[in-house]
Design a protein around this motif. Structure first.
Motif, PDB file in Angstrom:
ATOM      1  N   GLY A  82      14.077  16.573  71.942  1.00 10.13           N
ATOM      2  CA  GLY A  82      13.239  17.725  71.605  1.00 10.13           C
ATOM      3  C   GLY A  82      13.258  18.855  72.612  1.00 10.13           C
ATOM      4  O   GLY A  82      12.865  19.974  72.291  1.00 10.13           O
ATOM      5  N   THR A  83      13.726  18.571  73.833  1.00 11.28           N
ATOM      6  CA  THR A  83      13.811  19.627  74.842  1.00 11.28           C
ATOM      7  C   THR A  83      15.030  20.501  74.538  1.00 11.28           C
ATOM      8  O   THR A  83      16.136  19.969  74.348  1.00 11.28           O
ATOM      9  N   PRO A  84      14.854  21.815  74.472  1.00 12.01           N
ATOM     10  CA  PRO A  84      16.004  22.679  74.157  1.00 12.01           C
ATOM     11  C   PRO A  84      17.192  22.420  75.093  1.00 12.01           C
ATOM     12  O   PRO A  84      17.022  22.274  76.305  1.00 12.01           O
ATOM     13  N   HIS A  85      18.360  22.322  74.500  1.00  9.54           N
ATOM     14  CA  HIS A  85      19.605  22.114  75.246  1.00  9.54           C
ATOM     15  C   HIS A  85      20.720  22.868  74.525  1.00  9.54           C
ATOM     16  O   HIS A  85      20.660  23.078  73.321  1.00  9.54           O
ATOM     17  N   LYS A  86      21.717  23.296  75.308  1.00  5.34           N
ATOM     18  CA  LYS A  86      22.809  24.096  74.755  1.00  5.34           C
ATOM     19  C   LYS A  86      23.648  23.331  73.744  1.00  5.34           C
ATOM     20  O   LYS A  86      23.960  23.825  72.680  1.00  5.34           O
ATOM     21  N   GLU A  87      24.027  22.118  74.124  1.00  5.18           N
ATOM     22  CA  GLU A  87      24.940  21.351  73.285  1.00  5.18           C
ATOM     23  C   GLU A  87      24.191  20.597  72.192  1.00  5.18           C
ATOM     24  O   GLU A  87      23.083  20.134  72.394  1.00  5.18           O
ATOM     25  N   VAL A  88      24.851  20.458  71.054  1.00  7.61           N
ATOM     26  CA  VAL A  88      24.323  19.635  69.970  1.00  7.61           C
ATOM     27  C   VAL A  88      24.625  18.179  70.310  1.00  7.61           C
ATOM     28  O   VAL A  88      25.738  17.849  70.726  1.00  7.61           O
ATOM     29  N   TYR A  89      23.632  17.306  70.179  1.00  4.66           N
ATOM     30  CA  TYR A  89      23.846  15.870  70.360  1.00  4.66           C
ATOM     31  C   TYR A  89      24.349  15.327  69.030  1.00  4.66           C
ATOM     32  O   TYR A  89      23.593  15.189  68.076  1.00  4.66           O
ATOM     33  N   ASP A  90      25.631  15.046  68.975  1.00  2.00           N
ATOM     34  CA  ASP A  90      26.273  14.674  67.717  1.00  2.00           C
ATOM     35  C   ASP A  90      26.830  13.258  67.809  1.00  2.00           C
ATOM     36  O   ASP A  90      27.900  13.042  68.372  1.00  2.00           O
ATOM     37  N   GLU A  91      26.093  12.310  67.268  1.00  2.72           N
ATOM     38  CA  GLU A  91      26.548  10.919  67.243  1.00  2.72           C
ATOM     39  C   GLU A  91      27.112  10.636  65.863  1.00  2.72           C
ATOM     40  O   GLU A  91      26.409  10.731  64.860  1.00  2.72           O
ATOM     41  N   ARG A  92      28.390  10.311  65.847  1.00  2.00           N
ATOM     42  CA  ARG A  92      29.104  10.076  64.592  1.00  2.00           C
ATOM     43  C   ARG A  92      29.279   8.581  64.404  1.00  2.00           C
ATOM     44  O   ARG A  92      29.901   7.917  65.231  1.00  2.00           O
ATOM     45  N   ILE A  93      28.721   8.068  63.319  1.00  2.00           N
ATOM     46  CA  ILE A  93      28.735   6.629  63.094  1.00  2.00           C
ATOM     47  C   ILE A  93      29.497   6.267  61.833  1.00  2.00           C
ATOM     48  O   ILE A  93      29.728   7.110  60.968  1.00  2.00           O
ATOM     49  N   THR A  94      29.879   5.011  61.764  1.00  2.00           N
ATOM     50  CA  THR A  94      30.345   4.405  60.528  1.00  2.00           C
ATOM     51  C   THR A  94      29.492   3.155  60.327  1.00  2.00           C
ATOM     52  O   THR A  94      29.062   2.524  61.297  1.00  2.00           O
ATOM     53  N   TYR A  95      29.215   2.851  59.086  1.00  2.28           N
ATOM     54  CA  TYR A  95      28.383   1.685  58.805  1.00  2.28           C
ATOM     55  C   TYR A  95      29.237   0.439  58.727  1.00  2.28           C
ATOM     56  O   TYR A  95      30.226   0.395  58.009  1.00  2.28           O
ATOM     57  N   GLY A  96      28.830  -0.543  59.504  1.00  6.48           N
ATOM     58  CA  GLY A  96      29.428  -1.864  59.422  1.00  6.48           C
ATOM     59  C   GLY A  96      28.538  -2.723  58.546  1.00  6.48           C
ATOM     60  O   GLY A  96      28.097  -2.304  57.483  1.00  6.48           O
ATOM     61  N   ASP A  97      28.221  -3.872  59.041  1.00  6.76           N
ATOM     62  CA  ASP A  97      27.449  -4.852  58.297  1.00  6.76           C
ATOM     63  C   ASP A  97      25.972  -4.462  58.207  1.00  6.76           C
ATOM     64  O   ASP A  97      25.367  -4.082  59.209  1.00  6.76           O
ATOM     65  N   ILE A  98      25.412  -4.529  57.006  1.00  3.65           N
ATOM     66  CA  ILE A  98      23.976  -4.322  56.790  1.00  3.65           C
ATOM     67  C   ILE A  98      23.438  -5.593  56.147  1.00  3.65           C
ATOM     68  O   ILE A  98      23.906  -6.005  55.088  1.00  3.65           O
ATOM     69  N   LYS A  99      22.484  -6.207  56.817  1.00  8.31           N
ATOM     70  CA  LYS A  99      21.866  -7.429  56.302  1.00  8.31           C
ATOM     71  C   LYS A  99      20.387  -7.167  56.067  1.00  8.31           C
ATOM     72  O   LYS A  99      19.738  -6.539  56.898  1.00  8.31           O
ATOM     73  N   VAL A 100      19.874  -7.655  54.940  1.00 13.79           N
ATOM     74  CA  VAL A 100      18.473  -7.454  54.578  1.00 13.79           C
ATOM     75  C   VAL A 100      17.876  -8.799  54.174  1.00 13.79           C
ATOM     76  O   VAL A 100      18.476  -9.533  53.387  1.00 13.79           O
ATOM     77  N   ASP A 101      16.708  -9.085  54.724  1.00 18.99           N
ATOM     78  CA  ASP A 101      15.934 -10.244  54.294  1.00 18.99           C
ATOM     79  C   ASP A 101      14.490  -9.798  54.175  1.00 18.99           C
ATOM     80  O   ASP A 101      13.786  -9.675  55.181  1.00 18.99           O
ATOM     81  N   GLY A 102      14.080  -9.492  52.960  1.00 17.83           N
ATOM     82  CA  GLY A 102      12.713  -9.032  52.744  1.00 17.83           C
ATOM     83  C   GLY A 102      12.464  -7.717  53.462  1.00 17.83           C
ATOM     84  O   GLY A 102      13.106  -6.714  53.183  1.00 17.83           O
ATOM     85  N   ALA A 103      11.546  -7.752  54.424  1.00 18.27           N
ATOM     86  CA  ALA A 103      11.149  -6.532  55.142  1.00 18.27           C
ATOM     87  C   ALA A 103      11.918  -6.330  56.442  1.00 18.27           C
ATOM     88  O   ALA A 103      11.596  -5.437  57.214  1.00 18.27           O
ATOM     89  N   LEU A 104      12.950  -7.137  56.694  1.00 15.60           N
ATOM     90  CA  LEU A 104      13.736  -7.036  57.932  1.00 15.60           C
ATOM     91  C   LEU A 104      15.180  -6.692  57.604  1.00 15.60           C
ATOM     92  O   LEU A 104      15.769  -7.258  56.683  1.00 15.60           O
ATOM     93  N   ALA A 105      15.728  -5.750  58.366  1.00 15.45           N
ATOM     94  CA  ALA A 105      17.135  -5.385  58.186  1.00 15.45           C
ATOM     95  C   ALA A 105      17.802  -5.271  59.540  1.00 15.45           C
ATOM     96  O   ALA A 105      17.175  -4.898  60.534  1.00 15.45           O
ATOM     97  N   SER A 106      19.085  -5.613  59.583  1.00 22.97           N
ATOM     98  CA  SER A 106      19.895  -5.391  60.787  1.00 22.97           C
ATOM     99  C   SER A 106      21.152  -4.631  60.366  1.00 22.97           C
ATOM    100  O   SER A 106      21.713  -4.875  59.302  1.00 22.97           O
TER     101      SER A 106
END
Length: 152
Positions: A82-106
């Motif tokens: 939230g503090t102003p900064h010159k550069e854009v913080y750009d994290e580029r991701i790809t989705y690997g494994d998504i596991k869901v059990d009820g209300a919990l996900a990893s």
């Protein structure tokens, strides 16, 4: 009767799969919102996807090769975004494994992080999320960090 029973099982299986896919889409939306907030420098948006008491950690390698676990305060992360900064913080991701059990996900997401156009580091994020009445919230993030051998 047999046909009715088989039909009921097929409907049940297809609705379970659809429910799980909806959860996975909503989980991705929460994580994507986090990265959108980072790019925008919007700590309010970022905080909206964090659960109260969320934990933030990272594994880092020291110059001597030892690996250390860094415990970070979510408040510090929110402030940095939230503090102003010159550069854009750009994290580029790809989705690997998504596991869901009820209300919990990893979720496993390889990433590359850029400050503006400059590559900074890469690694793996591992997210834990919980389903709340207000949607999926991030409860835990741990990541690895390095400058080479980046995941594709």
């Amino acid at each position: 009767m047999k046909k009715l029973f088989l039909l009921a099982i097929l409907i049940s299986l297809s609705s379970t799969k659809a429910f799980c896919q909806t959860d996975k889409d909503d989980i991705k939306k929460a994580i994507n919102t986090m990265f959108d907030a980072m790019r925008k420098g919007d700590s309010t948006l970022l905080k909206s996807v964090f659960a109260d008491g969320m934990v933030l950690q990272g594994l880092d390698t020291k110059a001597d090769g030892t690996i250390v676990l860094m415990n970070e305060k979510p408040e510090g992360f929110l402030k940095a975004v939230g503090t102003p900064h010159k550069e854009v913080y750009d994290e580029r991701i790809t989705y690997g494994d998504i596991k869901v059990d009820g209300a919990l996900a990893s979720v496993w997401t390889p990433y590359k992080f850029y400050r503006g156009a400059a590559f900074s580091h890469c690694g793996i994020n591992f997210f834990q999320l919980m389903k709340t009445p207000n949607g999926w919230k991030i409860i835990y993030i741990v990541d690895t960090r390095r400058k080479d051998n980046c995941p594709e």
